[in-house]
Scaffold this motif. Structure first.
Motif, PDB file in Angstrom:
ATOM      1  N   GLY A 128       0.566  -0.784  -0.263  1.00  0.00           N
ATOM      2  CA  GLY A 128      -0.471  -0.131   0.448  1.00  0.00           C
ATOM      3  C   GLY A 128       0.951   1.286  -0.239  1.00  0.00           C
ATOM      4  N   ARG A 129       1.685   1.366   0.852  1.00  0.00           N
ATOM      5  CA  ARG A 129       2.623   2.280   0.878  1.00  0.00           C
ATOM      6  C   ARG A 129       3.677   2.546  -0.264  1.00  0.00           C
ATOM      7  NH1 ARG A 129       3.740   0.065   5.333  1.00  0.00           N
ATOM      8  NH2 ARG A 129       3.065   0.747   7.091  1.00  0.00           N
ATOM      9  N   ALA A 130       3.453   1.137  -1.605  1.00  0.00           N
ATOM     10  CA  ALA A 130       4.936   1.422  -2.093  1.00  0.00           C
ATOM     11  C   ALA A 130       3.895   1.936  -3.567  1.00  0.00           C
ATOM     12  CB  ALA A 130       4.992  -0.165  -2.325  1.00  0.00           C
ATOM     13  N   LEU A 131       2.165   1.898  -3.709  1.00  0.00           N
ATOM     14  CA  LEU A 131       1.200   2.384  -4.701  1.00  0.00           C
ATOM     15  C   LEU A 131       1.480   3.476  -4.142  1.00  0.00           C
ATOM     16  CD1 LEU A 131      -0.262   0.994  -6.443  1.00  0.00           C
ATOM     17  CD2 LEU A 131      -2.228   1.309  -4.845  1.00  0.00           C
ATOM     18  N   GLN A 132       1.906   3.974  -3.572  1.00  0.00           N
ATOM     19  CA  GLN A 132       1.546   5.543  -3.347  1.00  0.00           C
ATOM     20  C   GLN A 132       2.497   6.426  -4.185  1.00  0.00           C
ATOM     21  OE1 GLN A 132       3.367   7.472  -0.051  1.00  0.00           O
ATOM     22  NE2 GLN A 132       2.098   9.395  -0.417  1.00  0.00           N
ATOM     23  N   GLU A 133       3.556   5.907  -4.675  1.00  0.00           N
ATOM     24  CA  GLU A 133       4.621   6.689  -5.616  1.00  0.00           C
ATOM     25  C   GLU A 133       4.105   5.786  -7.389  1.00  0.00           C
ATOM     26  OE1 GLU A 133       7.995   8.200  -6.723  1.00  0.00           O
ATOM     27  OE2 GLU A 133       7.480   7.928  -5.212  1.00  0.00           O
ATOM     28  N   LYS A 134       3.842   4.584  -6.995  1.00  0.00           N
ATOM     29  CA  LYS A 134       2.818   4.608  -8.728  1.00  0.00           C
ATOM     30  C   LYS A 134       1.831   5.796  -8.802  1.00  0.00           C
ATOM     31  CE  LYS A 134       4.169   0.045  -8.926  1.00  0.00           C
ATOM     32  NZ  LYS A 134       3.197  -1.506  -8.340  1.00  0.00           N
ATOM     33  N   ALA A 135       0.896   6.383  -7.728  1.00  0.00           N
ATOM     34  CA  ALA A 135       0.141   7.528  -7.969  1.00  0.00           C
ATOM     35  C   ALA A 135       0.354   8.914  -8.134  1.00  0.00           C
ATOM     36  CB  ALA A 135      -0.639   7.574  -6.775  1.00  0.00           C
ATOM     37  N   ARG A 136       1.580   8.872  -8.187  1.00  0.00           N
ATOM     38  CA  ARG A 136       2.200  10.459  -7.812  1.00  0.00           C
ATOM     39  C   ARG A 136       1.199  11.295  -8.792  1.00  0.00           C
ATOM     40  NH1 ARG A 136       4.067  11.413  -3.387  1.00  0.00           N
ATOM     41  NH2 ARG A 136       5.991   9.923  -2.328  1.00  0.00           N
ATOM     42  N   ASP A 137       1.889  10.619  -9.997  1.00  0.00           N
ATOM     43  CA  ASP A 137       1.577  11.508 -11.382  1.00  0.00           C
ATOM     44  C   ASP A 137      -0.053  11.448 -11.701  1.00  0.00           C
ATOM     45  OD1 ASP A 137       3.815  12.180 -12.025  1.00  0.00           O
ATOM     46  OD2 ASP A 137       4.138  10.616 -13.038  1.00  0.00           O
ATOM     47  N   ILE A 138      -1.159  11.552 -11.376  1.00  0.00           N
ATOM     48  CA  ILE A 138      -2.219  11.511 -11.010  1.00  0.00           C
ATOM     49  C   ILE A 138      -2.944  12.758 -10.524  1.00  0.00           C
ATOM     50  CG2 ILE A 138      -4.991  10.359 -10.081  1.00  0.00           C
ATOM     51  CD1 ILE A 138      -3.059   7.761  -9.008  1.00  0.00           C
ATOM     52  N   PRO A 139      -3.054  13.260  -9.623  1.00  0.00           N
ATOM     53  CA  PRO A 139      -2.974  14.727  -9.733  1.00  0.00           C
ATOM     54  C   PRO A 139      -2.666  15.858 -11.417  1.00  0.00           C
ATOM     55  CG  PRO A 139      -2.476  14.039  -7.946  1.00  0.00           C
ATOM     56  CD  PRO A 139      -1.937  12.647  -8.800  1.00  0.00           C
ATOM     57  N   LYS A 140      -1.312  15.188 -11.587  1.00  0.00           N
ATOM     58  CA  LYS A 140      -1.192  16.766 -12.841  1.00  0.00           C
ATOM     59  C   LYS A 140      -1.611  15.678 -13.981  1.00  0.00           C
ATOM     60  CE  LYS A 140       3.488  16.312 -10.852  1.00  0.00           C
ATOM     61  NZ  LYS A 140       4.923  15.449 -11.556  1.00  0.00           N
ATOM     62  N   SER A 141      -2.294  14.254 -14.199  1.00  0.00           N
ATOM     63  CA  SER A 141      -3.314  13.686 -15.471  1.00  0.00           C
ATOM     64  C   SER A 141      -4.154  14.229 -15.043  1.00  0.00           C
ATOM     65  CB  SER A 141      -2.862  12.435 -15.690  1.00  0.00           C
ATOM     66  OG  SER A 141      -1.230  11.533 -15.525  1.00  0.00           O
ATOM     67  N   VAL A 142      -4.747  14.379 -14.008  1.00  0.00           N
ATOM     68  CA  VAL A 142      -6.420  15.253 -14.426  1.00  0.00           C
ATOM     69  C   VAL A 142      -5.798  16.090 -14.357  1.00  0.00           C
ATOM     70  CG1 VAL A 142      -8.317  15.183 -12.319  1.00  0.00           C
ATOM     71  CG2 VAL A 142      -6.967  13.267 -12.585  1.00  0.00           C
ATOM     72  N   HIS A 143      -5.256  17.489 -13.920  1.00  0.00           N
ATOM     73  CA  HIS A 143      -4.835  18.736 -14.128  1.00  0.00           C
ATOM     74  C   HIS A 143      -5.122  18.662 -16.217  1.00  0.00           C
ATOM     75  CE1 HIS A 143      -4.451  20.439  -9.670  1.00  0.00           C
ATOM     76  NE2 HIS A 143      -5.412  19.799 -10.071  1.00  0.00           N
ATOM     77  N   ALA A 144      -4.799  17.813 -16.452  1.00  0.00           N
ATOM     78  CA  ALA A 144      -3.830  18.123 -17.803  1.00  0.00           C
ATOM     79  C   ALA A 144      -5.706  18.042 -18.241  1.00  0.00           C
ATOM     80  CB  ALA A 144      -3.187  17.541 -18.394  1.00  0.00           C
ATOM     81  N   SER A 145      -5.638  16.577 -18.218  1.00  0.00           N
ATOM     82  CA  SER A 145      -6.918  16.255 -18.711  1.00  0.00           C
ATOM     83  C   SER A 145      -8.213  17.411 -18.204  1.00  0.00           C
ATOM     84  CB  SER A 145      -7.925  14.816 -17.599  1.00  0.00           C
ATOM     85  OG  SER A 145      -6.914  13.970 -18.397  1.00  0.00           O
ATOM     86  N   ALA A 146      -8.382  18.093 -17.578  1.00  0.00           N
ATOM     87  CA  ALA A 146      -9.496  18.777 -17.042  1.00  0.00           C
ATOM     88  C   ALA A 146      -9.291  19.819 -18.319  1.00  0.00           C
ATOM     89  CB  ALA A 146      -9.882  19.890 -15.835  1.00  0.00           C
ATOM     90  N   ALA A 147      -7.560  20.767 -18.837  1.00  0.00           N
ATOM     91  CA  ALA A 147      -7.512  21.599 -19.491  1.00  0.00           C
ATOM     92  C   ALA A 147      -7.905  23.374 -18.927  1.00  0.00           C
ATOM     93  CB  ALA A 147      -7.967  21.053 -20.801  1.00  0.00           C
ATOM     94  N   CYS A 148      -7.044  22.936 -17.877  1.00  0.00           N
ATOM     95  CA  CYS A 148      -7.440  24.683 -17.558  1.00  0.00           C
ATOM     96  C   CYS A 148      -5.917  24.478 -16.416  1.00  0.00           C
ATOM     97  CB  CYS A 148      -8.858  24.840 -16.127  1.00  0.00           C
ATOM     98  SG  CYS A 148     -10.352  23.868 -16.721  1.00  0.00           S
ATOM     99  N   ASP A 149      -5.609  26.046 -16.244  1.00  0.00           N
ATOM    100  CA  ASP A 149      -4.941  26.764 -15.520  1.00  0.00           C
ATOM    101  C   ASP A 149      -5.338  26.437 -13.624  1.00  0.00           C
ATOM    102  OD1 ASP A 149      -5.698  28.978 -14.022  1.00  0.00           O
ATOM    103  OD2 ASP A 149      -6.386  29.478 -15.863  1.00  0.00           O
ATOM    104  N   ALA A 150      -4.543  26.072 -12.855  1.00  0.00           N
ATOM    105  CA  ALA A 150      -3.586  25.618 -11.425  1.00  0.00           C
ATOM    106  C   ALA A 150      -5.072  26.733 -11.057  1.00  0.00           C
ATOM    107  CB  ALA A 150      -2.517  26.042 -11.107  1.00  0.00           C
TER     108      ALA A 150
END
Length: 151
Positions: free
Chosen positions: A109-131
């Protein structure tokens, strides 16, 4: 052909005039994005939310997770059982209070955190909105949620 004008009361019931539908349909679109991003992690969106809570703070009670996610234990328990079966968490009775169940991340479960790190960036990119736009939208939604909880 005779046209009839619709009253304001009737127009208030148009699907496109519903806040609930705007939120619901946006939520469906957002879940679709998350489903694609979470598939490699073998997590559902609700399981991901539980993992986010645990990555912030490990060793928390089921009731603490439920409060954080606005979920009752009847909804949360099956989620936790699936995460435990997947080897990502463990659940055990609290030593201080036998009525409480404490949830702890496993090494996987702790190791999975590293694999999930880019998810927020990918969601932001999908939204095509600025921060700034996304931050303002999030704040407005949190305000709406708080108001609805008070109602």
């Amino acid at each position: 052909m005779k046209t009839t004008s619709r009253s304001t009361e009737d127009a208030a019931l148009d699907l496109d005039n519903q806040l609930c539908f705007a939120l619901y349909s946006t939520n469906l679109a957002l879940h679709k994005v998350y489903r694609q991003l979470l598939a490699p992690l073998k997590l559902t969106y609700p399981q991901y939310l539980v993992m986010l809570v645990l990555w912030e703070r490990d060793d928390v009670t089921v009731s603490d997770i439920g409060e954080r996610l606005y979920l009752d234990s009847a909804t949360l328990t099956p989620l936790l059982k699936r995460l435990e079966s997947a080897g990502l968490i463990s659940r055990q009775r609290s030593r201080q209070d036998e009525r409480q169940v404490v949830v702890t991340l496993s090494e996987a479960g702790r190791a999975l955190q590293e694999k999930a790190r880019d998810i927020p960036k990918s969601v932001h990119a999908s939204a095509a909105c600025d921060a700034q736009t996304l931050a303002a939208l999030k704040q407005e939604l949190e305000s709406l949620r708080a108001q609805l909880h008070r109602a």
